[in-house]
Enzyme design. Structure first.
Site, PDB file in Angstrom:
ATOM      1  N   ARG A 319     -97.703 -79.446   0.022  1.00 13.52           N
ATOM      2  CA  ARG A 319     -96.921 -78.412   0.708  1.00 13.52           C
ATOM      3  C   ARG A 319     -95.678 -79.020   1.347  1.00 13.52           C
ATOM      4  O   ARG A 319     -94.620 -78.384   1.395  1.00 13.52           O
ATOM      5  CB  ARG A 319     -97.773 -77.653   1.737  1.00 13.52           C
ATOM      6  CG  ARG A 319     -97.041 -76.461   2.367  1.00 13.52           C
ATOM      7  CD  ARG A 319     -97.976 -75.505   3.093  1.00 13.52           C
ATOM      8  NE  ARG A 319     -98.647 -74.583   2.205  1.00 13.52           N
ATOM      9  CZ  ARG A 319     -98.207 -73.352   1.878  1.00 13.52           C
ATOM     10  NH1 ARG A 319     -97.087 -72.893   2.402  1.00 13.52           N
ATOM     11  NH2 ARG A 319     -98.878 -72.598   1.057  1.00 13.52           N
ATOM     12  N   GLU A 725     -98.145 -68.963  10.167  1.00 15.07           N
ATOM     13  CA  GLU A 725     -97.542 -70.289  10.274  1.00 15.07           C
ATOM     14  C   GLU A 725     -96.012 -70.325  10.344  1.00 15.07           C
ATOM     15  O   GLU A 725     -95.452 -71.146  11.070  1.00 15.07           O
ATOM     16  CB  GLU A 725     -97.982 -71.150   9.082  1.00 15.07           C
ATOM     17  CG  GLU A 725     -99.473 -71.437   9.055  1.00 15.07           C
ATOM     18  CD  GLU A 725     -99.897 -71.983   7.695  1.00 15.07           C
ATOM     19  OE1 GLU A 725     -99.937 -71.193   6.734  1.00 15.07           O
ATOM     20  OE2 GLU A 725    -100.158 -73.184   7.598  1.00 15.07           O
TER      21      GLU A 725
HETATM   22  N1  MTE Z   1    -102.950 -67.912  16.130  1.00 14.84           N
HETATM   23  C1  MTE Z   1    -103.872 -68.131  17.081  1.00 14.84           C
HETATM   24  N2  MTE Z   1    -103.832 -67.390  18.202  1.00 14.84           N
HETATM   25  N3  MTE Z   1    -104.835 -69.086  16.937  1.00 14.84           N
HETATM   26  C2  MTE Z   1    -104.893 -69.865  15.818  1.00 14.84           C
HETATM   27  O1  MTE Z   1    -105.775 -70.718  15.698  1.00 14.84           O
HETATM   28  N4  MTE Z   1    -103.894 -70.403  13.638  1.00 14.84           N
HETATM   29  C3  MTE Z   1    -102.679 -70.385  12.822  1.00 14.84           C
HETATM   30  C4  MTE Z   1    -102.124 -68.972  12.729  1.00 14.84           C
HETATM   31  N5  MTE Z   1    -102.054 -68.386  14.032  1.00 14.84           N
HETATM   32  C5  MTE Z   1    -103.918 -69.673  14.788  1.00 14.84           C
HETATM   33  C6  MTE Z   1    -102.962 -68.640  14.988  1.00 14.84           C
HETATM   34  C7  MTE Z   1    -102.865 -70.878  11.469  1.00 14.84           C
HETATM   35  S1  MTE Z   1    -102.859 -72.541  11.219  1.00 14.84           S
HETATM   36  C8  MTE Z   1    -103.012 -70.045  10.393  1.00 14.84           C
HETATM   37  S2  MTE Z   1    -103.128 -70.638   8.831  1.00 14.84           S
HETATM   38  C9  MTE Z   1    -103.086 -68.601  10.553  1.00 14.84           C
HETATM   39  O2  MTE Z   1    -102.988 -68.202  11.912  1.00 14.84           O
HETATM   40  C10 MTE Z   1    -104.417 -68.133   9.968  1.00 14.84           C
HETATM   41  O3  MTE Z   1    -104.644 -66.796  10.132  1.00 14.84           O
HETATM   42  P1  MTE Z   1    -104.038 -65.671   9.155  1.00 14.84           P
HETATM   43  O4  MTE Z   1    -104.140 -66.174   7.755  1.00 14.84           O
HETATM   44  O5  MTE Z   1    -104.883 -64.509   9.421  1.00 14.84           O
HETATM   45  O6  MTE Z   1    -102.610 -65.510   9.588  1.00 14.84           O
HETATM   46 MO1  MOS Z   2    -103.542 -73.009   8.841  1.00 11.82          MO
HETATM   47  S1  MOS Z   2    -102.910 -74.923   9.004  1.00 11.82           S
HETATM   48  O1  MOS Z   2    -103.334 -72.982   7.101  1.00 11.82           O
HETATM   49  O2  MOS Z   2    -105.231 -73.178   9.067  1.00 11.82           O
END
Ligand code: MTE
Ligand code: MOS
Length: 827
Positions: A319, A725
């Protein structure tokens, strides 16, 4: 418009509602895995015996003394493992290792009636170690050629000819810092075994299906004998994508051996010293620009610090390579990737998953080189944006590049950038000891797992005879609001008010084979699956209602809890009752897979992403010339989430992602003991007292977030885009603003190198470097101060002050290394 992305009038998606657990979160009544301890009888507690050495053979392990401690029930070691003594998917992560590979590595675990008994028991265990030489820093690993896993190369065109045709070629290096996840809830698992040997593990995991598979692997059980539930996480941020597995396996092993529930929860220091973090990277590069400042070629080698085992390092690297272009068209590209093996924690997924590190390389290049080119950094960035018809270096057409332009222009107007640039210049002219910087940076981020297989999801939707609905899906909740969005998707699809739909925690016996909730794809994938299940149910109910209303089923609509057709209507409950009486199935499982993806991870070519997310941020900082201390005066963001599924959730994600990115780039400073003393390899920053996290006092004084308008995304659930992200990388604007403020202490067009993280100390060194250019502001001197080598320059002729050697010390390019075949589990 595809039927997947089409949104009905008055949809529940798109409504700005609070997170489904907001009230529980703020009142402290939301249940997290560790809260189950008080609700479970006879729980044993686990404590690790951790290695004090960065690398050492375990020559003897004597556990007898532990049993002498009151309350110690069992010591778990390698001999107890019925299956494979490995907690990873790569076969390089022994659960009970014969060789310690980093300071803090768990050698064995002690179970006690109380946590204190387990702790004292662990202290009583005697381990003999034969220390071995260890590699701690990335640079040591590069010098020793200590690499692990694949070494991919991303290639387009002919980079040598691209550089040869450039008007100017620069070369430089960049060290990119890692980052601790610092989720509020540390890693935790509770395991139970029932009367038939069925193992039930409650785990704070982003990937219950893989946790299940790893527990089964260690216990030598089939997957149907292991169930994993993830209630909710107090943050995961990628840190719970792969790292929970071994901990869950230890708890499950303890439960099978003792017959009692086992709870394993890491305290903060254990979590920080045992579990993986964002990968630090080293980048070495040469870049060419034409006379107008257009990028002509990029030649780079990116080396990530993988730590002691591979974990997710290979897909993280992939990535990074796929994001080295960020938003910019670069005709000729060659990027080599390598993963260093060091004696540190095994670095892992962290929001952005290598994307931030790859993108930082090009953003740093543009920020450092703009003054050397004599072009305003914002203009240099804007000039290099992708335009329609161009493709990324890995061959994926860049769709909707005009959205980035819209966002950029919208933000420029919204944040009043033209006027404020003048104000900043005026402030800087008047203040010798304080300077301001104002920077704007773009984000383009690919959405989908690179590894095509993972882009699938399942759901289970139940309608009960009273008309109430219960949904399950394969995604996990970590605070990001996925469950909120799934409730909105189900309510929209079934034509019900939100209150009629409930959601049950994620479990592997409800939805099997689920991918990690990661890559920001949770809502895209699980939303597609939930919608698919709901549509099967409404199709069946439409038949029932049509017969009752004497219309064709195609005329039946579902909205607001009312089922209508041909002028007549029934309540949802009436139709459900009729369906049940007629023996029509009231529940369904749904499935979704993302169409149109293809990726060759060996050739590093294809179209791995469903679409790109775009965003733009502008940041203004003020820096103090005596200390390097700074404040963030204002941040404005325009970000593209498609047609938002849940605007409050999305804005929260953008704000949170930005702040987490700013923490990574400016505050959070992971330090490991690098000297030869007895503490070599020890994490020096193992708690909140030494590891500086963003807090309220570092928030921007003014902070606005707008969602990009007219952003419907065809082919994605209800026209939305992922959000988790991409906003993290909006924080590049803070770093670039700091660079510009530091440069303002020097002569006009001073070029500065800013270390990551840009702590006040780093900023102060950047200020010093800018000041030192006052005495000699020749181009060569400025380049040198920015850590850039001018390899060749046609524009304005050769600079007489340019350093003698045309190449940086080490050749920027790893020799045409044999491309190692992809070794699986890409992601
Ligand atoms: N937001 C919160 N509050 N807590 C989290 O741990 N993880 C992030 C993001 N936002 C996270 C977050 C990461 S690394 C990812 S990949 C995505 O949320 C995962 O959730 P989604 O695929 O539902 O967006
Ligand atoms: Mo998020 S780093 O893809 O869990």
């Amino acid at each position: 418009m595809s039927s997947l992305s089409q949104r009905p009038a008055n949809a529940v998606v798109g409504q700005a509602i609070p997170h489904e657990s907001a009230a529980l979160h703020v009142t402290g009544s939301a249940l997290y895995t560790d809260d189950l301890v008080g609700r479970t009888a006879g729980v044993l507690h686990a404590w690790p015996v951790q290695s004090p050495h960065a690398r050492a053979t375990v020559t003897a392990l004597r556990v007898e003394a532990a049993y002498g401690i009151d309350g110690v029930v069992r010591v778990l070691s390698a001999a107890d493992v019925p299956g494979l003594n490995d907690a990873g998917v790569k076969g390089d992560e022994p659960l009970f290792p014969a060789e310690a590979r980093h300071v803090g590595h768990a050698i064995c675990w002690v179970l006690g009636e109380t946590l204190e008994a387990a702790r004292l028991g662990a202290a009583a265990v005697e381990v003999d170690y034969a220390p071995l030489p260890a590699i701690i820093t990335l640079r040591e690993a590069i010098a020793a050629e200590a690499f692990q896993g694949c070494q991919p190369t991303l290639l387009r065109g002919d980079v040598e000819s691209g550089l040869a045709h450039a008007a100017v070629v620069f070369a430089g290096e960049l060290d990119i810092a890692g980052q601790e996840h610092f989720y509020l809830e540390t890693h935790v698992s509770i395991a139970l075994v029932d009367e038939a040997g069925q193992v039930f593990v409650q785990s704070s995991t982003q990937h219950p299906s893989e946790t299940q598979a790893m527990v089964a692997q260690v216990l030598a059980l089939p997957s149907n004998a292991v169930t994993v539930q993830s209630l909710r996480m107090g943050g995961g941020f990628g840190g719970k994508e792969m790292q929970p597995h071994g901990l869950a396996a230890v708890a499950a092993l303890g439960a099978t051996l003792t017959g009692r529930p086992v709870r394993l929860r890491l305290n903060r220091t254990q979590d920080m010293t045992m579990t993986g973090k964002r990968h630090g990277f080293h980048a070495q590069w040469r870049v060419g620009f034409d006379a107008d400042g257009h990028l002509t070629a990029l030649d780079a080698t990116l080396t990530s610090d993988g730590g002691w085992s591979l974990d997710l390092s290979e897909p993280v690297l992939a990535r990074a390579l796929c994001h080295v272009d960020n938003a910019y068209w670069i005709p000729d590209v060659r990027v080599n990737g390598r993963i260093a093996r060091t004696n540190k924690t095994s670095q892992t997924a962290f929001r952005g998953f290598g994307g931030p590190q790859g993108m930082l390389v090009i953003e740093d290049i543009l920020g450092r080189c703009a003054p050397l080119l004599g072009i305003d950094p914002a203009e240099l960035r804007r000039r290099n944006f992708y335009v329609d018809g161009q493709a990324t270096p890995y061959g994926q057409p860049v769709r909707h590049p005009e959205r980035l332009v819209h966002a950029w222009d919208d933000l420029t107007a919204r944040a009043d950038l033209v006027q404020r640039r003048e104000e900043v210049a005026a402030f800087n002219a008047e203040h010798p000891h304080a300077k301001r910087g104002l920077a704007i940076t773009p984000v383009k981020f690919g959405i989908s797992f690179n590894f095509t297989t993972f882009n699938q999801a399942g759901a289970l939707v139940h309608v009960y005879t009273d008309g109430s609905v219960l949904i399950n899906h394969g995604g996990t909740e970590m605070g990001q609001g996925l469950h909120t969005k799934m409730l909105q998707v189900a309510a929209t699809s079934l034509g019900l008010p939100l209150e009629r739909v409930r959601l049950a925690p994620t479990r592997t016996d409800k939805v099997p084979n689920a991918s990690a909730t990661a890559a920001s794809s949770g809502a895209d994938l699980n939303g597609g699956a939930v919608k698919h299940a709901c549509e099967q149910i409404t199709a069946r109910l439409a038949e029932v209602a049509a017969a009752e209303l004497s219309v064709d089923p195609s005329e039946v609509t579902f909205a607001g809890g009312v089922v209508s057709g041909g002028g007549g209507s029934l309540t949802w409950e009436e139709v459900v009752a009729l369906a049940y009486a007629q023996r029509v199935q009231l529940w369904a499982s749904g499935f979704y897979r993302t169409e149109g993806l293809q990726w060759d991870s060996t050739a590093m070519q294809g179209s791995p992403f469903k679409y790109f997310s775009y965003g733009v941020a502008a940041c203004e900082v003020e820096v103090d010339g005596f200390t390097g201390a700074y404040r963030t005066r204002r941040v404005d963001i325009v970000h593209d989430v498609g047609d938002s599924l849940s605007p409050l959730v999305d804005i929260g994600q953008i704000e949170g992602g930005f702040v987490q990115g700013a923490g990574w780039l400016t505050l959070e400073d992971l330090r490991w003991e690098e000297g030869d003393g007895p503490n070599r390899g020890r994490l020096a920053t193992q708690s909140a007292s030494t590891y500086k996290l963003p807090s309220l006092s570092e928030m921007p004084e003014v902070f606005t977030v707008a969602l990009l308008e007219h952003a419907h995304e065809d082919g994605v659930v209800y026209g939305s885009k992922a959000v988790g992200e991409p906003p993290l990388m909006l924080a590049f604007s803070v770093r670039e603003a700091l660079r510009q403020a530091a440069a303002a202490f020097g002569p006009e067009r001073a070029a500065v190198h800013l270390a990551t993280p840009a702590t006040p100390e780093s900023v102060w060194w950047a200020i010093e470097s800018a000041r030192s250019q006052r005495d000699d502001d020749s181009p060569g001197r400025r380049a040198e101060r920015a850590g850039v080598t001018v390899v060749s320059a046609e524009v304005g002729g050769q600079d007489p002050h340019a350093p003698d050697q045309p190449e940086p010390d080490a050749p920027p390019i790893a020799p045409e290394t044999e491309r190692l075949a992809d070794s699986g589990s890409p992601r």
